[in-house]
Design a protein around this motif. Structure first.
Motif, short mmCIF file in Angstrom:
data_model
loop_
_atom_site.label_atom_id
_atom_site.label_comp_id
_atom_site.label_asym_id
_atom_site.label_seq_id
_atom_site.Cartn_x
_atom_site.Cartn_y
_atom_site.Cartn_z
N TYR A 43 0.90 -1.11 -0.06
CA TYR A 43 0.08 -0.07 0.06
C TYR A 43 0.95 1.32 -0.01
O TYR A 43 1.63 1.30 0.78
N VAL A 44 0.50 2.17 -0.82
CA VAL A 44 0.99 3.41 -0.89
C VAL A 44 0.00 4.57 -0.95
O VAL A 44 -0.94 4.64 -1.51
N ALA A 45 -0.01 5.29 0.18
CA ALA A 45 -1.26 6.36 0.59
C ALA A 45 -0.86 7.44 -0.54
O ALA A 45 -2.13 8.10 -0.68
N GLY A 46 0.16 7.66 -1.10
CA GLY A 46 0.42 8.95 -1.95
C GLY A 46 0.68 10.21 -1.10
O GLY A 46 0.89 10.27 -0.24
N PRO A 47 0.61 11.51 -1.54
CA PRO A 47 0.34 11.49 -3.11
C PRO A 47 1.37 11.10 -4.19
O PRO A 47 1.23 11.25 -5.37
N GLU A 48 2.96 11.01 -3.73
CA GLU A 48 3.85 10.31 -4.44
C GLU A 48 3.71 8.86 -4.55
O GLU A 48 3.05 8.31 -3.63
N GLY A 49 4.50 8.36 -5.64
CA GLY A 49 4.61 7.03 -5.80
C GLY A 49 3.39 6.14 -6.33
O GLY A 49 3.23 4.96 -6.01
N LEU A 50 2.43 6.83 -6.86
CA LEU A 50 1.30 6.25 -7.22
C LEU A 50 1.48 5.53 -8.64
O LEU A 50 0.27 5.10 -9.14
#
Length: 541
Positions: free
Chosen positions: A500-507
């Motif tokens: 899981y990546v919450a963001g806003p970066e790395g999406l």
């Protein structure tokens, strides 16, 4: 009526979706008959009952239908509704079982498995709710197969399944139905066909790959005939007994023609594929692949845009190996969210009890409480309705979703045709070390918990043990391992990887790159390559 003496066959235990074997195994003398008689016996007989019968058109399907009809008549069934040509998609069969208020049905399919004399065949019983038989029934069927001594069958000519109408078989009525019409009518009642017609009238371009399987006639009727999509929108639309040599599994590996078109120049706006019996789906936009887990989450977040769900969803459910993307939507919308074992039958109780109206599995299966099966064309129409309502492309809708909810990078790695003893031994070793894993670090990931998933049904309190292994890392990443119940040769190990990546970066990372640490950690913990000798999975989805 003839009573035929027989002896049990080993290995007639139904899996998550009925009994699947090589076609020639089913063609053995007494093999199919033993299983059908055991099914009839396990449900308390079919005397006076009404059934639905049909399948995905694969090799041996027509012959199997004739055998089942003669056995149903000999066992006292009052009536059987049959799809013309012995055709019925699995969701269409579920719909007929429910709307005709029958006592159940028999579906002739091995789903997404290849078809033909050297390939696979399958049979499953669906209960009166239209859903796959629960474990208490499949367990009873298996127990009966172990001690069966005879079966009943009429010695009469075959029934004409080529023409719509009513005829008799002994004292039983056989009604041959149009396999498409009732299902297409149902879809028209769920979705905004006026908006979808307008979408295609504006020049919206779609490609639907039916993979030479059962959804071809359904897709042509719905998309080309009723919605006005140009002729040729549906490709591989004619069902063939061997699926034209194709593997009718709608994933990037097997639907490679569609993938190439959708990722190439001048791609259509929207692409979709379905499988052998019509219950699975793959969703694509121009240059965009939507994973099944993300597709479920996007549908949940936008369901209110579709007329039938305008009042909101009752709740959502996903199989345990499916990513937690839909969980985040449910939390944001205040919806109940259930985690079940793999197998659509586990969703049936929740839907019948009014607890959920949307369900999904990572294995390209999505559906709602309109039937009690996953439904490939329903999922395609959900996406089209959402696109029409939002006025955005598939890529824009997915990007907006990730910005709002974060992204669950997800992939499934399949290791196929493993020696069963080897695969089971490897998971036995994992079982023995589960309690020692929490707190340990692998590839910079700390194990928070590790267990073997068990499920207690919240409706009837039934318990299902040994449903797969979960290794949960701190921060929301995890790996799940389980042996598939849908193969016919050896064992298939499925490994589900999630970060899981919450963001806003790395999406916008490549999923395999984003999951690389988890892949390496899994090898350290389980030793798949070291044990099997396979350095790479056979299929990555």
């Amino acid at each position: 009526m003839t009573t035929i003496q027989t002896t049990p066959f080993e290995g007639q235990k139904p899996g998550t979706s009925g009994l699947r074997k090589k076609t020639k195994v089913f063609m053995q003398k007494h093999f199919l008959e033993n299983f059908i008689q055991s099914t009839f016996d396990a449900i308390g007989g079919v005397d006076g009952k009404i059934l639905v019968l049909g399948g995905d058109g694969r090799y041996f399907g027509k012959e199997a239908a004739q055998i089942i009809l003669k056995m149903a008549a000999a066992n006292g069934a009052a009536k059987v509704f049959v799809g013309q040509g012995a055709w019925l998609s699995t969701p269409a069969a579920s719909h007929l079982i429910r709307t005709l208020e029958t006592d159940g049905g028999i579906i002739l399919s091995a789903s997404h498995n290849p078809g033909g004399p050297e390939e696979d065949f399958g049979v499953k019983y669906n209960a009166a709710n239209g859903g796959p038989a629960p474990e208490k029934i499949t367990d009873a069927i298996f127990e009966r197969t172990k001690n069966i001594t005879s079966y009943l069958k009429l010695d009469v000519p075959d029934v004409d399944l080529g023409h719509i109408g009513t005829q008799t078989l002994g004292e039983m009525v056989v009604e041959v139905l149009d396999p498409v019409a009732a299902y297409a009518d149902m879809m028209e009642g769920i979705f905004d066909f006026t908006a979808l017609k307008a979408l295609f009238a504006k020049g919206f371009r779609m490609r639907m790959d039916s993979m030479c399987a059962i959804t071809g006639p359904y897709a042509v009727e719905i998309f080309e005939n009723r919605l006005g999509a140009p002729k040729g929108t549906v490709v591989h639309e004619v069902p063939l007994e061997d699926f034209g040599g194709m593997h009718p599994d709608p994933n990037p590996t097997w639907a490679h023609e569609l993938m190439a078109e959708m990722m190439g120049e001048n791609a259509p706006d929207f692409g979709a594929a379905s499988d052998g019996d019509g219950d699975r789906n793959m969703i694509l936009g121009a240059g965009t692949y939507v994973s099944p887990s993300d597709s479920l989450a996007v549908i949940a977040a936008n369901a209110k845009l579709v007329p039938a769900y305008a009042e909101g969803l009752k709740g959502v459910a996903r199989s345990m190996p499916t990513s937690a993307a839909v969980d985040r939507v449910a939390e944001a919308l205040g919806l109940a969210c259930f985690e079940t074992p793999t197998g659509w039958k586990f969703f049936g109780n929740l839907m019948d009890a009014g607890r959920v109206s949307l369900c999904g599995e990572e294995s390209f299966g999505t559906g709602s409480d309109h039937v009690r099966e996953k439904d490939g064309l329903w999922a395609v129409l959900m996406w089209l309705n959402i696109i029409a309502a939002r006025g955005q492309s598939v890529g824009e809708i997915v990007a907006d979703h990730f910005k709002r909810f974060g992204r669950n990078y997800y992939s499934r790695h399949d290791y196929e045709a493993l020696p069963k003893e080897l695969a089971e031994g490897m998971l036995d070793d994992l079982r023995a070390k589960l309690s020692d894993l929490p707190g340990k670090e692998y590839q910079g990931l700390v194990v928070g918990n590790a267990d073997e998933f068990a499920y207690t049904d919240p409706v009837d309190q039934s318990v299902s043990q040994h449903q797969g292994f979960r290794i949960l890392f701190a921060g929301g990443s995890r790996v799940v391992l389980r042996l598939s119940g849908t193969g016919t040769e050896g064992a298939t190990l499925r490994v589900y990887l999630e970060r899981y990546v919450a963001g806003p970066e790395g999406l916008a990372q490549d999923p395999q790159e984003a999951l690389a640490p988890i892949i390496k950690a899994t090898e350290e913990i389980v030793g798949i390559a070291a044990t099997t000798g396979k350095q790479q999975p056979d299929v990555i989805t």
